[in-house]
Each structure stands twice: as structure tokens, then as C-alpha cells.
Write an enzyme that holds these catalytic residues in place. Structure first.
Site, mmCIF file in Angstrom:
data_model
loop_
_atom_site.group_PDB
_atom_site.id
_atom_site.type_symbol
_atom_site.label_atom_id
_atom_site.label_comp_id
_atom_site.label_asym_id
_atom_site.label_seq_id
_atom_site.Cartn_x
_atom_site.Cartn_y
_atom_site.Cartn_z
ATOM 1 N N THR A 116 42.794 31.845 53.259
ATOM 2 C CA THR A 116 43.352 32.717 52.213
ATOM 3 C C THR A 116 43.767 34.061 52.810
ATOM 4 O O THR A 116 44.685 34.711 52.313
ATOM 5 C CB THR A 116 42.361 32.920 51.039
ATOM 6 N N HIS A 141 45.075 42.671 13.494
ATOM 7 C CA HIS A 141 44.961 43.008 12.075
ATOM 8 C C HIS A 141 44.594 44.480 11.846
ATOM 9 O O HIS A 141 43.788 45.050 12.580
ATOM 10 C CB HIS A 141 43.875 42.145 11.415
#
Ligand code: AZA
Length: 316
Positions: free
Chosen positions: A58, A255
Site C-alpha cells: 500500500t 427535519h
């Protein structure tokens, strides 16, 4: 015997910042990205037999991101994702797929004394431009997108006519606040990197069009629901960018409720009308509901989450 059903690995959160300097004008452009690059292929034995001979470390993947960012343009990000992914499948015979995600952070040029500044920028929001690419030897699929664009409208949204049964407490509304954090995308399919590069000049205008469509539709639509408003956005993106395959939205409904002092307890009893409890009238008869509502309580959770992917009708 258990087996590897699927596997991918690589580097995530590789941060790069590229500065391009125009020698003739001294104007600089800056691109800051966070890169994820995960490889797949014949790598099972690294998991099952500790066989690291199939592993491109990696760390090397991270180095490759830096090197490719130096060697190639990083804009448009769709092409950079194609370049990066194609490198891995071309270079390593046992790697069959590269999954690239690029998140481009906003650096907007400053205006100083009414003029665009040549080398100074500011962060004008947490919104990002995203590209997710899957590169294989059979082709390149790309999802371009916008994430984290927070929008709010104080009227022009209704929600009524939904299922009412013994599970329902939500009142119907003809006029509500609508707010969401836009996560949207539009997809492309290419045979290879050459085909992807051939439409390089389409990617940024497509992003600009999708952003414009999202905001204009959000603002102007007399919304019957999040579902219907997002469908209208998708339709327009597919029209505006004919090269795209599908348009995708994932919208949380953030909301904002009218203030309620006793709502949960009283609703359990089901003895009172909603209008009797969702107000501040207990304090000196203060009116704060319906046409008098001014102060609302933003809700962090739970939230609605509405998703859709719209494809073209290929029959016409
Ligand atoms: N869609 C909306 O726009 N608002 C809602 C929903 C829904 O599905 N459910 N509750 N409120």
C-alpha cells in the site's frame, strides 16, 4: 474450507495538493484531493497463505498516486482517476481491477479589490466534487458526483397523501421547511482510457450543470416530496449531459419541527390534537404554530433517507 469471496486493498486518505503555475500570466490554480485507491485481482493467497509475492505494498500505491499526480493533469478528476486506475491494471498482470475514489475539496479564487487574485483562495463550503472509478481491462465505469452540499428552503415544500393507518402520527402539511445534504451522482461508461480522455472537456461542464440543476430545482420546485423533487433533478441531468448513463441522488430529510414541550408523552396517550401540544402557548400564550411559527427545533436524528437512480429510456 472457507474461501475468499471478495477482496480489495490499497491506500485510503492519500492527500494531495497540486499547484499549476501559468508562467506567462503568473496565475496559479490549486487542486486539493483526497484519494482512495484499492486493488483487486489474484490476491487471495496473500490472505490465505501469507503469500506477499502478490502484494503491491500500500505504500507503493501511495507513492504511485503522488507520481501520477506529478506526471499527469489532475483535472478533470474523472480523467485522473482513469489514468491512475489504468496504470495498475496495465502494470501488474495479476491485478484485474482498480477502485479509485477522488474527493476534490473547494479552493475558490479570492476576489481582492474586485479582481480575481492570481494565487489566493478560500474554502467556501464543505461541499466536495467526487469521482468513483472502477478500472478493469474491460473498461472504465465512473460515477461523478457532489457530496456535502447543504441546502435549506423555508417554504415551497408540502407532504400529504401518504399512507395513514394505525402506525401514523405525522400530520399532513401543505407548507414545511425542506433541508438536505445533497449526495448526487451521474455515471459514465468507457471502453478504455482513450475513450475517457476523448470526452475530457465534458466532465467539468457536467459537474457545473448538475450543481446548477440541483440548486435551481431545489429552490424553484413546489416540492410534493423529496422523492418527486429528486426525480426532477435526475431527469434534467440526463437531458443536460447526454453522455451519462444514469443519475443518482441520496438525500437525507433534515427535519425542522415546530417546537413541542410535551409531544412524545401526549402522543402516546393519543388524547390531544397535535395543535394543542406543538406550541409555546404554555408561556404567556405565545403563538408559534401554523402561520405564527417562527422558531423551529432542528432535528439531528432520526432522519428520512431517500435514494434513487434514474436510467435513460433507451427504447425511444
Ligand atoms: N418523503 C418526504 O418528502 N417527506 C417525508 C417522507 C417521505 O417519504 N416520509 N416522511 N416525511
Amino acid at each position: 474450507m472457507p474461501y475468499v469471496a471478495s477482496a480489495e486493498y490499497g491506500k485510503d486518505n492519500v492527500r494531495i495538493c497540486k499547484i499549476e503555475r501559468d508562467a506567462s500570466t503568473s496565475v496559479h490554480t490549486v487542486t486539493e484531493m483526497t484519494v482512495m485507491c484499492l486493488l483487486e485481482g489474484d490476491i487471495e493467497t496473500s490472505y490465505t497463505k501469507a503469500d506477499n509475492s502478490v502484494v503491491v505494498a500500500t505504500d507503493s500505491i501511495k507513492n504511485t498516486v503522488y507520481i501520477k499526480a506529478k506526471e499527469s493533469p489532475v483535472n478533470p478528476p474523472e480523467v485522473f482517476a482513469g489514468i491512475l486506475g489504468t496504470h495498475f491494471v496495465d502494470k501488474y498482470a495479476h491485478i484485474h481491477g482498480a477502485n479509485i475514489k477522488l474527493v476534490t475539496h473547494r479552493w475558490t479564487r479570492m476576489n481582492v479589490d474586485g479582481k480575481p487574485h492570481p494565487h489566493s483562495f478560500y474554502r467556501d463550503g464543505q461541499e466536495t466534487r467526487t469521482v468513483e472509478a472502477k478500472v478493469t481491462r474491460n473498461g472504465i465505469s465512473i460515477k461523478s458526483g457532489i457530496q456535502g452540499l447543504l441546502v435549506f428552503k423555508s417554504t415551497g415544500s408540502a407532504f400529504h397523501g401518504f399512507v395513514r393507518d394505525e402506525y401514523t402520527t405525522l400530520p399532513e402539511t401543505m407548507d414545511r421547511i425542506l433541508s438536505t445534504e445533497v449526495d448526487c451522482g451521474w455515471t459514465w461508461q468507457f471502453a478504455d482510457l482513450t475513450a475517457c480522455k476523448a470526452v475530457a472537456d465534458k466532465f467539468t461542464p457536467a459537474f457545473d450543470a448538475a450543481r446548477e440543476i440541483t440548486m435551481k430545482t431545489f429552490a424553484e420546485d413546489e416540492s410534493a416530496s423529496v422523492q418527486n423533487t429528486m426525480y426532477k433533478m435526475c431527469e434534467q441531468i440526463l437531458d443536460a449531459v447526454p453522455e451519462t448513463k444514469t443519475a443518482i441522488y441520496s438525500l437525507p430529510n433534515k427535519h425542522y419541527f415546530e417546537i413541542s414541550k410535551f409531544l412524545p408523552q401526549l402522543l402516546q396517550k393519543k388524547s390531544m390534537a397535535l395543535t394543542e401540544v406543538t406550541d409555546l402557548s404554555w408561556h404567556n400564550g405565545l403563538k408559534n404554530t401554523g402561520k405564527d411559527a417562527e422558531v423551529y427545533a432542528p432535528q439531528s436524528d432520526p432522519n428520512g433517507l431517500i435514494r434513487v437512480e434514474i436510467a435513460r429510456d433507451e427504447t425511444n
